[in-house]
Enzyme design. Structure first.
Site, PDB file in Angstrom:
ATOM      1  N   GLY A   1       0.831  -1.198   0.000  1.00 31.45           N
ATOM      2  CA  GLY A   1       0.000   0.000   0.000  1.00 31.45           C
ATOM      3  C   GLY A   1       0.860   1.240   0.000  1.00 31.45           C
ATOM      4  O   GLY A   1       1.984   1.227  -0.510  1.00 31.45           O
ATOM      5  N   SER A   2       0.352   2.300   0.616  1.00 29.84           N
ATOM      6  CA  SER A   2       1.052   3.583   0.556  1.00 29.84           C
ATOM      7  C   SER A   2       2.290   3.585   1.450  1.00 29.84           C
ATOM      8  O   SER A   2       2.339   2.884   2.468  1.00 29.84           O
ATOM      9  CB  SER A   2       0.118   4.703   0.974  1.00 29.84           C
ATOM     10  OG  SER A   2      -0.267   4.520   2.315  1.00 29.84           O
ATOM     11  N   THR A   3       3.254   4.406   1.085  1.00 28.33           N
ATOM     12  CA  THR A   3       4.475   4.520   1.880  1.00 28.33           C
ATOM     13  C   THR A   3       4.143   5.051   3.273  1.00 28.33           C
ATOM     14  O   THR A   3       4.719   4.600   4.271  1.00 28.33           O
ATOM     15  CB  THR A   3       5.480   5.436   1.154  1.00 28.33           C
ATOM     16  OG1 THR A   3       5.832   4.784  -0.075  1.00 28.33           O
ATOM     17  CG2 THR A   3       6.740   5.654   1.972  1.00 28.33           C
TER      18      THR A   3
ATOM     19  N   GLY B   1       2.807   2.218   5.303  1.00 29.17           N
ATOM     20  CA  GLY B   1       3.914   1.276   5.500  1.00 29.17           C
ATOM     21  C   GLY B   1       4.837   1.732   6.621  1.00 29.17           C
ATOM     22  O   GLY B   1       5.257   0.931   7.473  1.00 29.17           O
TER      23      GLY B   1
ATOM     24  N   CYS C   1       1.931   0.372  -8.541  1.00 24.65           N
ATOM     25  CA  CYS C   1       3.072   0.882  -7.774  1.00 24.65           C
ATOM     26  C   CYS C   1       4.332   0.973  -8.636  1.00 24.65           C
ATOM     27  O   CYS C   1       5.158   1.841  -8.443  1.00 24.65           O
ATOM     28  CB  CYS C   1       3.309   0.010  -6.553  1.00 24.65           C
ATOM     29  SG  CYS C   1       3.323  -1.735  -6.933  1.00 24.65           S
TER      30      CYS C   1
ATOM     31  N   GLU D   1       4.242  10.208  -6.215  1.00 30.67           N
ATOM     32  CA  GLU D   1       3.493   9.137  -6.873  1.00 30.67           C
ATOM     33  C   GLU D   1       2.072   9.637  -7.145  1.00 30.67           C
ATOM     34  O   GLU D   1       1.372  10.047  -6.218  1.00 30.67           O
ATOM     35  CB  GLU D   1       3.447   7.904  -5.960  1.00 30.67           C
ATOM     36  CG  GLU D   1       2.744   6.737  -6.609  1.00 30.67           C
ATOM     37  CD  GLU D   1       2.772   5.476  -5.749  1.00 30.67           C
ATOM     38  OE1 GLU D   1       2.445   5.569  -4.560  1.00 30.67           O
ATOM     39  OE2 GLU D   1       3.098   4.404  -6.289  1.00 30.67           O
TER      40      GLU D   1
HETATM   41  P1  NDP Z   1      -3.406   2.729   1.965  1.00 26.78           P
HETATM   42  O1  NDP Z   1      -1.982   2.464   2.183  1.00 26.78           O
HETATM   43  O2  NDP Z   1      -4.121   3.594   2.932  1.00 26.78           O
HETATM   44  O3  NDP Z   1      -4.241   1.362   1.878  1.00 26.78           O
HETATM   45  C1  NDP Z   1      -3.693   0.089   1.675  1.00 26.78           C
HETATM   46  C2  NDP Z   1      -4.290  -0.918   2.654  1.00 26.78           C
HETATM   47  O4  NDP Z   1      -3.910  -0.556   3.992  1.00 26.78           O
HETATM   48  C3  NDP Z   1      -5.814  -0.962   2.684  1.00 26.78           C
HETATM   49  O5  NDP Z   1      -6.227  -2.273   2.992  1.00 26.78           O
HETATM   50  C4  NDP Z   1      -6.141  -0.023   3.829  1.00 26.78           C
HETATM   51  O6  NDP Z   1      -7.424  -0.248   4.388  1.00 26.78           O
HETATM   52  C5  NDP Z   1      -5.061  -0.392   4.817  1.00 26.78           C
HETATM   53  N1  NDP Z   1      -4.771   0.648   5.790  1.00 26.78           N
HETATM   54  C6  NDP Z   1      -5.049   1.968   5.752  1.00 26.78           C
HETATM   55  N2  NDP Z   1      -4.574   2.586   6.841  1.00 26.78           N
HETATM   56  C7  NDP Z   1      -3.987   1.638   7.600  1.00 26.78           C
HETATM   57  C8  NDP Z   1      -3.314   1.658   8.855  1.00 26.78           C
HETATM   58  N3  NDP Z   1      -3.145   2.776   9.524  1.00 26.78           N
HETATM   59  N4  NDP Z   1      -2.826   0.494   9.342  1.00 26.78           N
HETATM   60  C9  NDP Z   1      -2.969  -0.657   8.664  1.00 26.78           C
HETATM   61  N5  NDP Z   1      -3.616  -0.734   7.482  1.00 26.78           N
HETATM   62  C10 NDP Z   1      -4.102   0.402   6.945  1.00 26.78           C
HETATM   63  O7  NDP Z   1      -3.572   3.330   0.499  1.00 26.78           O
HETATM   64  P2  NDP Z   1      -4.696   4.358  -0.006  1.00 26.78           P
HETATM   65  O8  NDP Z   1      -5.851   3.575  -0.412  1.00 26.78           O
HETATM   66  O9  NDP Z   1      -4.942   5.434   1.000  1.00 26.78           O
HETATM   67  O10 NDP Z   1      -3.974   5.011  -1.261  1.00 26.78           O
HETATM   68  C11 NDP Z   1      -3.189   6.195  -1.072  1.00 26.78           C
HETATM   69  C12 NDP Z   1      -1.957   6.166  -1.950  1.00 26.78           C
HETATM   70  O11 NDP Z   1      -1.185   5.027  -1.650  1.00 26.78           O
HETATM   71  C13 NDP Z   1      -2.234   6.057  -3.432  1.00 26.78           C
HETATM   72  O12 NDP Z   1      -2.483   7.294  -3.994  1.00 26.78           O
HETATM   73  C14 NDP Z   1      -0.969   5.450  -3.928  1.00 26.78           C
HETATM   74  O13 NDP Z   1      -0.021   6.478  -4.128  1.00 26.78           O
HETATM   75  C15 NDP Z   1      -0.510   4.572  -2.795  1.00 26.78           C
HETATM   76  N6  NDP Z   1      -0.858   3.156  -2.993  1.00 26.78           N
HETATM   77  C16 NDP Z   1       0.143   2.293  -3.311  1.00 26.78           C
HETATM   78  C17 NDP Z   1      -0.159   0.978  -3.556  1.00 26.78           C
HETATM   79  C18 NDP Z   1       0.886  -0.008  -3.932  1.00 26.78           C
HETATM   80  O14 NDP Z   1       0.587  -0.968  -4.615  1.00 26.78           O
HETATM   81  N7  NDP Z   1       2.105   0.144  -3.474  1.00 26.78           N
HETATM   82  C19 NDP Z   1      -1.527   0.472  -3.518  1.00 26.78           C
HETATM   83  C20 NDP Z   1      -2.510   1.446  -3.093  1.00 26.78           C
HETATM   84  C21 NDP Z   1      -2.154   2.739  -2.880  1.00 26.78           C
HETATM   85  P3  NDP Z   1      -8.685   0.603   3.857  1.00 26.78           P
HETATM   86  O15 NDP Z   1      -8.825   0.288   2.427  1.00 26.78           O
HETATM   87  O16 NDP Z   1      -9.772   0.086   4.686  1.00 26.78           O
HETATM   88  O17 NDP Z   1      -8.334   2.046   4.114  1.00 26.78           O
END
Ligand code: NDP
Length: 519
Positions: free
Chosen positions: A274-276, A279, A330, A427
């Site tokens: 997911g997002s940095t 992470g 990503c 990004e």
């Molecule tokens: P997030 O990192 O918020 O979401 C990814 C996953 O993490 C989802 O299942 C989300 O749940 C969960 N999550 C959110 N907050 C937390 C937390 N505090 N602790 C643990 N898990 C959590 O990505 P976003 O959807 O907000 O996207 C934002 C940006 O992230 C995008 O614009 C992009 O730049 C980047 N991104 C990168 C990805 C990659 O493949 N590397 C994939 C997606 C996004 P929930 O959906 O319920 O919020």
């Protein structure tokens, strides 16, 4: 989505090249010829994939201990179709108690059933899951497209085949761990907590669940809230495969449930994509806990085109690099670095090619660019495009209608981009390409590496020696040569710097789920 949406008439110049493409375009149903050099109109009849193969439940509970259960919170949230903004289903909102129950179920299965099975028996289950996924591939592809907004031709031809391939691949390793790690005994880590994003919902599930199970771990997985449906259909596959209850558990709910899961004291391994920003939050939260961690985060890949590259092929690679899955990838090739001497010609060809891309109904088999996954992501893309214009870059968007409803963006090409501008650094995670130029290989490397990320890169040249010289110096986990966005279960994937650490896929992906002991 109204069928008339796909009947729009993009106008492309007659000289536009249409070579073999990784995001293939369909044969037009009608073509109006025009004198050389004048625009040619292409018309496409609607070609919607049927939704009938998918049976949506009104409500989806949590999948814990092999059963669908109601959330203890008594709360549900609505999952939308991003292409129409219509509700698809109500999804259970787990609370911390549900997470606790799911982790306990996974622990039980790890101790008593799954973790005790002879490796060859684990392999049989994984082969069975792979086979069922293939048998139900159309159902999964349609559901993935409805839930995520990605074009059906991508979910059908890329996502779902790769999902099955990952299960086939790791099924093959399950009873060969002694050969995978010669001279050492591989033990499972225990219970894995896995949190995945919305851009490749089922594929990210497969990247995480297949190696975890092959190595004898059990899992609790939290899908993204905007794309839970294929994970919940996968729960049905687990039942169909007679997987011992508790081996795979799926909890749905907001980010805080993801945090409750990864910080749960009885979890041994955490895998996050997911997002940095999130992470880093997870890294901080579990630091010192002894849990194993892999993070697969964002990227800002450079796709580098040298003056000796086959240009038409490079154009297709650039298009596939940034417009595949609406650029919500990503490892997307979101920064085009082009050698100055060919920049003008390449940009002209690219603009022509952009004019042929069809934006619209993701279920239409001719669609190249579907819907952006959610409203927040759409707003983020629009904000960054506006920032690019405000910072003085030139924006090109081909003329095309967007559907009246749903989250859509025109394919966007920026030129005259400053290295320091936000669109060159951040990004965007959308169909937006930022172009910079370079004169020498040295300058290309410097610009490519001038980013906080380090996930992927591309090099286009006909010289093999130049490819090798570049790949050695590019700080990126994956470097594609004369292609882009190619994935294979045997090939490790992961990043440097703010793109995360650890690898998924291949033998390296298996290593992330085992503890090795010298024999
Ligand atoms: P997030 O990192 O918020 O979401 C990814 C996953 O993490 C989802 O299942 C989300 O749940 C969960 N999550 C959110 N907050 C937390 C937390 N505090 N602790 C643990 N898990 C959590 O990505 P976003 O959807 O907000 O996207 C934002 C940006 O992230 C995008 O614009 C992009 O730049 C980047 N991104 C990168 C990805 C990659 O493949 N590397 C994939 C997606 C996004 P929930 O959906 O319920 O919020």
């Amino acid at each position: 989505m109204s069928p008339s949406r796909t009947a729009r008439q993009p106008v492309i110049p007659a000289k536009a090249t249409r070579t073999a493409t990784a995001t293939p375009t369909a044969t037009p149903t009608a073509r109006t010829t025009a004198p050389a050099g004048l625009p040619v109109a292409w018309e496409y009849a609607p070609a919607p994939e049927s939704r009938d193969v998918v049976q949506l439940q009104a409500r989806y509970g949590l999948f814990i201990g092999g059963r669908e259960v109601a959330p203890r919170s008594g709360q549900w949230f609505t999952d939308l179709n991003p292409a129409t903004e219509e509700p698809l289903a109500e999804i259970a909102r787990a609370n911390a108690e549900d997470v606790d129950t799911a982790v306990a179920a996974a622990r039980r299965a790890q101790r008593r059933t799954w973790g005790q099975l002879p490796p060859r028996e684990r392999a049989k289950y994984l082969f069975r899951i792979a086979r069922i996924l293939q048998e139900r591939s159309r159902e999964f592809a349609v559901l993935e497209t409805i839930d995520s907004g990605k074009p059906i031709k991508e979910s059908r031809d890329v996502d779902i085949p790769l999902v099955a391939a990952h299960f086939w691949y790791y099924a093959g390793w399950a009873d060969k761990l002694d050969y995978a790690f010669p001279g050492r005994t591989a033990h499972p880590l225990g219970v894995a907590a896995q949190v995945i994003p919305w851009n490749f919902p089922l594929l990210m599930l497969a990247w995480k669940i297949a190696p975890a199970l092959a190595a004898g771990n059990t899992v609790v997985l939290k899908p993204a809230s905007s794309t839970p449906l294929t994970a919940l259909l996968f729960a049905d596959v687990c039942r169909q495969a007679d997987l011992p209850p508790g081996t795979v558990n799926i909890v749905t709910g907001p980010g805080e449930i993801g945090m409750a899961l990864v910080t749960h004291p009885d979890v041994d391994k955490v895998a996050f994509t997911g997002s940095t920003a999130v992470g880093k939050e997870i890294g901080r939260a579990i630091a010192g806990s002894g849990k194993a961690l892999t993070l697969e985060l964002g990227g800002k890949a450079a796709n580098i085109v040298f003056d000796d590259a086959p240009l038409d092929q490079a154009v297709e690679g650039i298009v596939n690099g940034i417009f595949f899955n609406q650029g919500e990838v990503c490892c997307a090739g979101s920064r085009l670095l082009v050698q100055e001497s060919i920049a003008e010609l390449l940009i002209e060809k690219l603009k022509d090619r952009l004019g042929t891309l069809r934006v619209g109904d993701p279920l239409d088999k001719n669609t190249d660019i579907g819907a952006i996954n959610n409203a927040a992501q759409l707003a983020r893309i629009q904000e960054l495009v506006a920032a690019g214009v405000a910072e003085g870059a030139d924006l090109y968007q081909p003329p095309c209608d967007l559907p009246a409803r749903g989250y859509f963006v025109r394919p966007s090409l920026f030129t005259n981009v400053a290295q320091s501008s936000r669109i060159a650094q951040e990004e965007i995670f959308g169909p937006v390409l930022s172009t910079l130029t370079f004169r020498t290989p040295e300058e290309a490397i410097e610009k490519a590496n001038n980013t906080a990320y380090g996930l992927s890169a591309g090099v286009w040249t006909e010289k093999g020696s130049r490819i090798l010289a570049m790949t050695k110096r590019l700080r990126a986990g994956v470097v594609w040569a004369n292609t882009f966005n190619r994935f294979d279960p045997t090939s490790p994937f992961g990043g440097y710097k703010e793109s995360g650490f650890g690898r998924e896929g291949g033998l390296a992906g298996l290593l992330a789920y085992v503890r090795l002991e010298d024999r």
